[in-house]
Design a protein around this motif. Structure first.
Motif, PDB file in Angstrom:
ATOM      1  N   VAL A   1       2.591   9.896  -7.107  1.00  0.00           N
ATOM      2  CA  VAL A   1       1.427  10.112  -6.254  1.00  0.00           C
ATOM      3  C   VAL A   1       1.374   9.034  -5.181  1.00  0.00           C
ATOM      4  O   VAL A   1       1.115   9.280  -4.007  1.00  0.00           O
ATOM      5  N   LEU A   2       1.675   7.811  -5.629  1.00  0.00           N
ATOM      6  CA  LEU A   2       1.667   6.711  -4.678  1.00  0.00           C
ATOM      7  C   LEU A   2       2.687   6.923  -3.578  1.00  0.00           C
ATOM      8  O   LEU A   2       2.466   6.582  -2.424  1.00  0.00           O
TER       9      LEU A   2
ATOM     10  N   SER B   1       0.825  -1.206   0.000  1.00  0.00           N
ATOM     11  CA  SER B   1       0.000   0.000   0.000  1.00  0.00           C
ATOM     12  C   SER B   1       0.854   1.247   0.000  1.00  0.00           C
ATOM     13  O   SER B   1       0.363   2.350  -0.195  1.00  0.00           O
TER      14      SER B   1
ATOM     15  N   LEU C   1      -4.235   6.906  -7.363  1.00  0.00           N
ATOM     16  CA  LEU C   1      -3.652   6.141  -8.465  1.00  0.00           C
ATOM     17  C   LEU C   1      -4.710   5.808  -9.500  1.00  0.00           C
ATOM     18  O   LEU C   1      -4.513   6.006 -10.708  1.00  0.00           O
TER      19      LEU C   1
ATOM     20  N   VAL D   1       3.674   9.503  -2.109  1.00  0.00           N
ATOM     21  CA  VAL D   1       3.384  10.462  -1.046  1.00  0.00           C
ATOM     22  C   VAL D   1       2.046  10.204  -0.373  1.00  0.00           C
ATOM     23  O   VAL D   1       1.733  10.825   0.614  1.00  0.00           O
ATOM     24  N   CYS D   2       1.282   9.320  -0.939  1.00  0.00           N
ATOM     25  CA  CYS D   2      -0.025   9.044  -0.342  1.00  0.00           C
ATOM     26  C   CYS D   2      -0.175   7.555  -0.129  1.00  0.00           C
ATOM     27  O   CYS D   2      -0.133   6.785  -1.082  1.00  0.00           O
ATOM     28  N   ASP D   3      -0.353   7.165   1.099  1.00  0.00           N
ATOM     29  CA  ASP D   3      -0.484   5.752   1.401  1.00  0.00           C
ATOM     30  C   ASP D   3      -1.953   5.370   1.530  1.00  0.00           C
ATOM     31  O   ASP D   3      -2.836   6.209   1.520  1.00  0.00           O
ATOM     32  N   GLY D   4      -2.132   4.086   1.672  1.00  0.00           N
ATOM     33  CA  GLY D   4      -3.446   3.564   1.987  1.00  0.00           C
ATOM     34  C   GLY D   4      -4.468   3.796   0.895  1.00  0.00           C
ATOM     35  O   GLY D   4      -4.139   3.893  -0.286  1.00  0.00           O
ATOM     36  N   LEU D   5      -5.708   3.897   1.329  1.00  0.00           N
ATOM     37  CA  LEU D   5      -6.791   3.992   0.369  1.00  0.00           C
ATOM     38  C   LEU D   5      -6.750   5.296  -0.411  1.00  0.00           C
ATOM     39  O   LEU D   5      -7.144   5.344  -1.575  1.00  0.00           O
ATOM     40  N   VAL D   6      -6.281   6.366   0.221  1.00  0.00           N
ATOM     41  CA  VAL D   6      -6.186   7.643  -0.495  1.00  0.00           C
ATOM     42  C   VAL D   6      -5.216   7.511  -1.672  1.00  0.00           C
ATOM     43  O   VAL D   6      -5.505   7.930  -2.790  1.00  0.00           O
ATOM     44  N   GLY D   7      -4.079   6.909  -1.391  1.00  0.00           N
ATOM     45  CA  GLY D   7      -3.103   6.714  -2.459  1.00  0.00           C
ATOM     46  C   GLY D   7      -3.644   5.834  -3.560  1.00  0.00           C
ATOM     47  O   GLY D   7      -3.440   6.097  -4.745  1.00  0.00           O
ATOM     48  N   TRP D   8      -4.355   4.786  -3.142  1.00  0.00           N
ATOM     49  CA  TRP D   8      -4.926   3.893  -4.141  1.00  0.00           C
ATOM     50  C   TRP D   8      -5.946   4.641  -5.000  1.00  0.00           C
ATOM     51  O   TRP D   8      -5.970   4.510  -6.223  1.00  0.00           O
TER      52      TRP D   8
END
Lengths: 683, 387
Positions: free
Chosen positions: B344-345, B106, B357, B347-354
């Protein structure tokens, strides 16, 4: 960093809107690059641990000053006929029987006969192809012919010994890579025998280490090499496809007559030529001397170029000269490999002790002769250089791996001359493991073999990747011809043994592992250590229990695998009834593999509390119960990533709750890739 | 300049100019699948040099005005992708959902975890590969049909506007039924072209392999830079052939579809006599004559392909190059997706990053669909105008 990246993105997009589509593309490309760079620093820790490796100063025994009796004294006069691809040689060998038994006959390797025809053990086992993807050119066979053999002044007729080892047993008369010379009188203990031979070696077109390609010559395994008399018998195996070499330490004095102007890289140090060796017109004569080595090889050609640098020993006084002999067109990138060699040699010296020779030659063959590369000889190794910049641009450190690996062989083959035919892991396994340590040290543990933007891979994860290909087909300690196939040989001897050594490091700690390695090198430098010798060192340093675990892993084809089978939490109960009905939380752990190494168990609870335990792994499963108010959130086996032998890292952990973010992200990547492929075939 | 064509002068010999006509009515595919008239305006539809740049510019304007078509096709692609990757998602969720190691993913692509996943769960790898193969094959069939229908619809609209032929058949608006009939009518030809393109790709791949061997041989004794250059040069012919074949697919299937749907209404044109309606109706008759008709379409396809090349290999090459330009744009887009989405991935983890993406990826996928339809529209109009 996050804010900085977002600001950058906003700025670029704004510019693009103003300047139109073309600028948008340019701006996004720049952002793409910046994003790729940024991710490397922002990437979260992978689940494999990576602590910086500290390298304490050497405090052990100065084994590198140890003198070695000249059990074998070779004097070879060789003439390279470049037109006919032939080396004519005259060899004098003074061999000393250092055993307590009389030796009734002499045994010699004629390695070059592996390339004589399709009947050799090498060709039968390999089918004429090598793991490097090259194939034997059957229009350019090799071979070695003896025209005169005299022992102690009397002419002798050598006899082909054939190959007694399976799977080539039964075709004894076909393989000609081993010969025996019967003697009138056995050589008594401490006695000497003078062997003189005239030989002619035809060089094959190189596809497996030795031979020629174009005008480049890698002359290796080219002279009759006497076997090793051990325990009352000759250790002199046929040349198998999945096997390298084994020979006695000695002194070499080699004079080579070759075309004038050609650069030569050879084992040992170049010396002045004796007066009687005057070259003919258009020829030159060079002479090399090497002591405390067990093989001699040289590379030459008209299109080679050389340079050298001198570095101070990391341990003790003195210097070592690093000499580069490179294909002229690859010279510039090859110099980078020379600098890398200098750096890595310093680390090796800090780890094991001073490099015991005054010179080390690095050979970079032409691209077309790359089948000669990736091979080690005493005080010389052959590495490779890809088209300049390409692999580096892609962030693939393949050339660096090759260089460091072959350099490390200077210790684990050159100095510790273990039997590569019978116990190849002592050579390749140690070398691969130490190469990983060096690569991690120099390039960072997380990205020591691949560093392409967000895609990164370390050396040991890469080794695991190969290990998982065929992890349980064969035991590690086994003669090379007994492996199921050459893939199993490569997987087990290089990579399973690497993972085993890395697991041993995890089990006993980094310092103890260093003590083991240093003691092993110091105790057995310039000797022929066996697996039992290494186990004895492990026992001395880490105890018999660890040695026992190691022995089981070496002698069986067993595998190591633990898994968290289940987490059982009591159902959530609120209010006053909680105390009365609370049951303990449970964790069930299973040993799937047959090897029983202790494993750490980390249990994390909802309230953040952490409990660590160690399970000895003796039984097939274990259940832990915890009577706490909070529930188990996660169980992780081997949290410090010690057991690199474990077959499946994924089943080492389990959470009570489902977290799908990772799965969704991988699925999204897959979907996006699929969408782009669909775009290629349709809209 | 309001139409899909640039106002650059004519530069290709043998291409007739088409006098400007008034803008007319065309069709569009609504999001619910219905085909309805849409406003397509052309201010100066003169036949001209259709370079990749001008085609793209004109096509982009056209798609801007007919964004519902883009939306419909993008929706189809999205739906298709989601349908196919559901099993993979399910399997990944099963394997990684409760594994702490899965959480490492993630944070971004982690080769260590992915390699563990693949090496220890070979079935997942097989599922991913087979899903990719089957979904691509199925999507190729689906998109080919849709593309054939779309091209036919566009061609009929463009033809009506330039020759005062009423919209659709018998002067009616083009309906979904017409679209389907045309898709089925021109489908065999488009499949045939795809087959030829496939052969071209395979041949190009073979040529690349030969080039690699040749380059390896030639570069053996050359210097690093020279040797590398020779290697690159030696594979270029093969790559060029592959690119040309790929571009020819776009060109040939569009021109072929146009010819089948419009040009066949002229009894003197290649492909034989009879109007479009006759063909489209005939193709639906099925029955025992279906194999015969398929064979006839195959021969017809051969003749059309020959005709397209006979018109001048230079023209063909140039049109291929135009396709290449568009393809390069796609490649650039792919690089951007590959580069920006990981950023983008990162700097943003978890569901937000997903979610980011997915969103980011879809923006670029939508852009690619948009570009592709724009190129298709421009080329279709060009084909109509150059009849």
């Amino acid at each position: 960093m996050v804010r900085h990246q977002l600001t950058q993105r906003h700025r670029f997009v704004t510019q693009a809107q103003q300047a139109g589509f073309r600028r948008l593309v340019v701006a996004l490309s720049v952002l793409c690059v910046l994003g790729g760079l940024g991710i490397s620093s922002c990437r979260k820790r992978p689940f494999v641990g990576s602590k910086p490796v500290a390298w304490p100063d050497w405090t052990g025994h100065a084994w590198w000053n140890r003198s070695v009796p000249d059990w074998c004294e070779y004097r070879i006069q060789a003439t390279l006929d470049a037109e006919k691809k032939v080396v004519h040689g005259h060899m004098k060998l003074r061999w000393t029987n250092r055993s307590t038994q009389p030796v009734p006959y002499l045994a010699f390797h004629l390695y070059m006969n592996a390339f004589r025809d399709d009947d050799s053990a090498f060709m039968r086992e390999s089918g004429g192809s090598f793991p490097n993807g090259r194939h034997m050119d059957r229009h350019h066979w090799g071979g070695i012919d003896l025209s005169k053999v005299r022992v102690d002044g009397r002419e002798r007729r050598p006899v082909v010994a054939g190959c007694p080892n399976p799977p080539c047993k039964g075709m004894l008369s076909r393989d000609e890579t081993v010969m025996r010379i019967d003697l009138d009188q056995p050589v008594p203990p401490g006695g000497q025998s003078l062997v003189e031979m005239d030989f002619t070696t035809r060089l094959p077109r190189v596809f497996a280490r030795t031979g020629y390609e174009g005008r480049f010559y890698m002359v290796a395994q080219w002279y009759p090499s006497i076997g090793v008399w051990q325990q009352g018998k000759w250790n002199c195996h046929a040349f198998h496809a999945a096997s390298e070499f084994f020979a006695e330490f000695g002194r070499y004095d080699v004079t080579i007559d070759l075309p004038a102007g050609w650069v030569v890289g050879a084992t040992g140090i170049r010396k002045a030529v004796e007066q009687e060796s005057k070259p003919a017109k258009g020829r030159q004569v060079v002479r090399f001397e090497a002591d405390r080595v067990h093989d001699f090889a040289f590379a030459t050609g008209p299109n080679l170029r050389e340079t050298s640098i001198t570095i101070h020993h990391r341990i003790g006084a003195g210097t070592v000269r690093l000499r580069l002999v490179s294909a002229r067109r690859l010279f510039a990138p090859a110099r980078g490999q020379l600098r890398l060699t200098a750096r890595a040699l310093g680390l090796l010296e800090a780890m094991f002790g001073s490099y015991p020779y005054d010179e080390l030659t690095v050979v970079v063959p032409p691209v077309k002769a790359e089948a000669a590369s990736g091979m080690e000889y005493p005080t010389l190794f052959v590495t490779s250089v890809s088209p300049p910049g390409l692999l580096s641009w892609l962030g693939v450190l393949l050339d660096e791996q090759t260089t460091v690996h072959e350099l490390t062989h200077q210790y684990f083959q050159g100095i510790l001359a273990s039997n590569e035919a019978e116990e190849a892991w002592l050579d390749e396994g140690f070398t691969t493991y130490v190469t990983g340590l060096l690569m991690d040290r120099m390039f960072g543990a997380d990205r020591s073999v691949l560093r392409f933007g967000p895609l990164a891979l370390g050396y040991f994860p890469q080794s695991r990747l190969v290990y998982l290909y065929k992890p349980g087909w064969d035991p590690i300690r086994q003669s090379s011809w007994r492996y199921a196939d050459i893939e199993s040989y490569g997987t087990i001897t290089y990579y399973k043994s690497t993972c085993l050594l890395r697991s041993l490091q995890g089990l006993i700690g980094q310092d103890a592992m260093r003590r083991i390695l240093r003691l092993y090198v110091a105790r057995f430098a310039f000797r022929h250590p066996t697996t039992d010798d290494f186990l004895a060192v492990v026992r001395d340093v880490a105890g018999s229990q660890v040695a026992s675990l190691l022995r089981e892993a070496l002698d069986t084809s067993g595998t190591l695998d633990y898994r968290v089978a289940s987490i059982r939490n009591p159902s959530t109960i609120e209010g006053k009834r909680e105390k009365r009905t609370r049951r303990p939380s449970e964790v069930l752990i299973q040993r799937v593999g047959s090897l029983r190494w202790p494993v750490d168990v980390l249990v994390r609870f909802d309230d953040g509390a952490v409990i660590r335990k160690t399970w000895d792994g003796k039984k097939r499963w274990v259940r832990y119960r915890f009577s706490r108010k909070s529930r188990i959130a996660e169980v992780q086996l081997d949290p410090d990533r010690k057991l690199w032998l474990d077959l499946d890292f994924l089943n080492d952990g389990l959470t009570a709750q489902v977290h799908r973010a990772g799965a969704h992200r991988v699925g999204t990547w897959y979907g996006l890739t699929l969408q782009w492929l669909m775009g290629a075939v349709g809209f | 300049m309001d139409g899909p064509f640039s106002e650059e002068p004519i530069g290709i010999d043998g291409i007739a100019s088409v006098p400007p006509v008034d803008a007319g009515e065309s069709t569009s595919i609504a999001s619910d699948g219905r085909v309805e008239p849409v406003d397509i305006t052309f201010s100066s539809p003169r036949a001209s040099v259709v370079t990749g740049r001008s085609a793209l510019a004109g096509g982009l304007r056209w798609t801007w005005r007919n964004s519902r078509i883009v939306a419909a096709i993008y929706g189809m692609l999205l739906l298709w992708t989601v349908l196919w990757i559901l099993p993979i998602w399910s399997e990944l969720g099963h394997l990684l959902g409760r594994r702490p190691a899965g959480q490492a993913l993630s944070h971004g692509l982690n080769l260590e975890v992915l390699s563990e996943l693949i090496m220890n769960h070979a079935s997942l790898g097989r599922l991913a590969v087979s899903t990719a193969l089957y979904s691509l094959l199925a999507y190729w069939v689906l998109s080919t049909l849709v593309m054939a229908g779309l091209v036919a619809a566009l061609a009929r609209s463009f033809q009506r506007r330039s020759t005062d032929v009423p919209v659709g058949v018998n002067g009616e608006s083009i309906t979904t039924g017409d679209l389907v009939r045309w898709a089925v009518t021109t489908g065999p030809f488009v499949f045939f072209v795809g087959l030829v393109t496939g052969i071209g790709l395979v041949a190009g791949g073979g040529l690349v392999w030969v080039g690699l061997s040749l380059g390896r041989f030639l570069a053996a004794d050359m210097g690093s830079l020279g040797g590398f250059s020779v290697r690159i040069l030696s594979v270029l012919p093969g790559l060029a052939l592959m690119a040309l074949a790929d571009s020819a697919l776009d060109y040939a299937r569009i021109s072929g579809a146009v010819a089948l749907s419009v040009r066949d209404s002229n009894p003197n044109s290649i492909g034989g006599a009879g109007g479009f309606r006759a063909h489209s109706e005939g193709s639906f008759s099925g029955g025992s004559k279906a194999p015969y008709r398929m064979a006839r379409w195959f021969v017809r396809g051969l003749r059309l392909l020959w005709h397209s090349f006979k018109s001048g290999w230079l023209v063909t090459l140039r049109r291929g190059a135009s396709g290449l330009w568009v393809h390069l744009t796609f490649v650039l887009g792919a690089i951007l997706v590959a580069g920006i989405a990981p950023a983008v991935l990162g700097v943003c983890d978890g569901l937000v990053g997903w979610a980011l993406l997915a969103l980011f990826g879809q923006v670029f996928v939508l852009a690619r669909v948009w570009l592709r339809i724009a190129a298709l529209a421009a080329q279709t109009e060009y084909e109509v105008s150059s009849m």
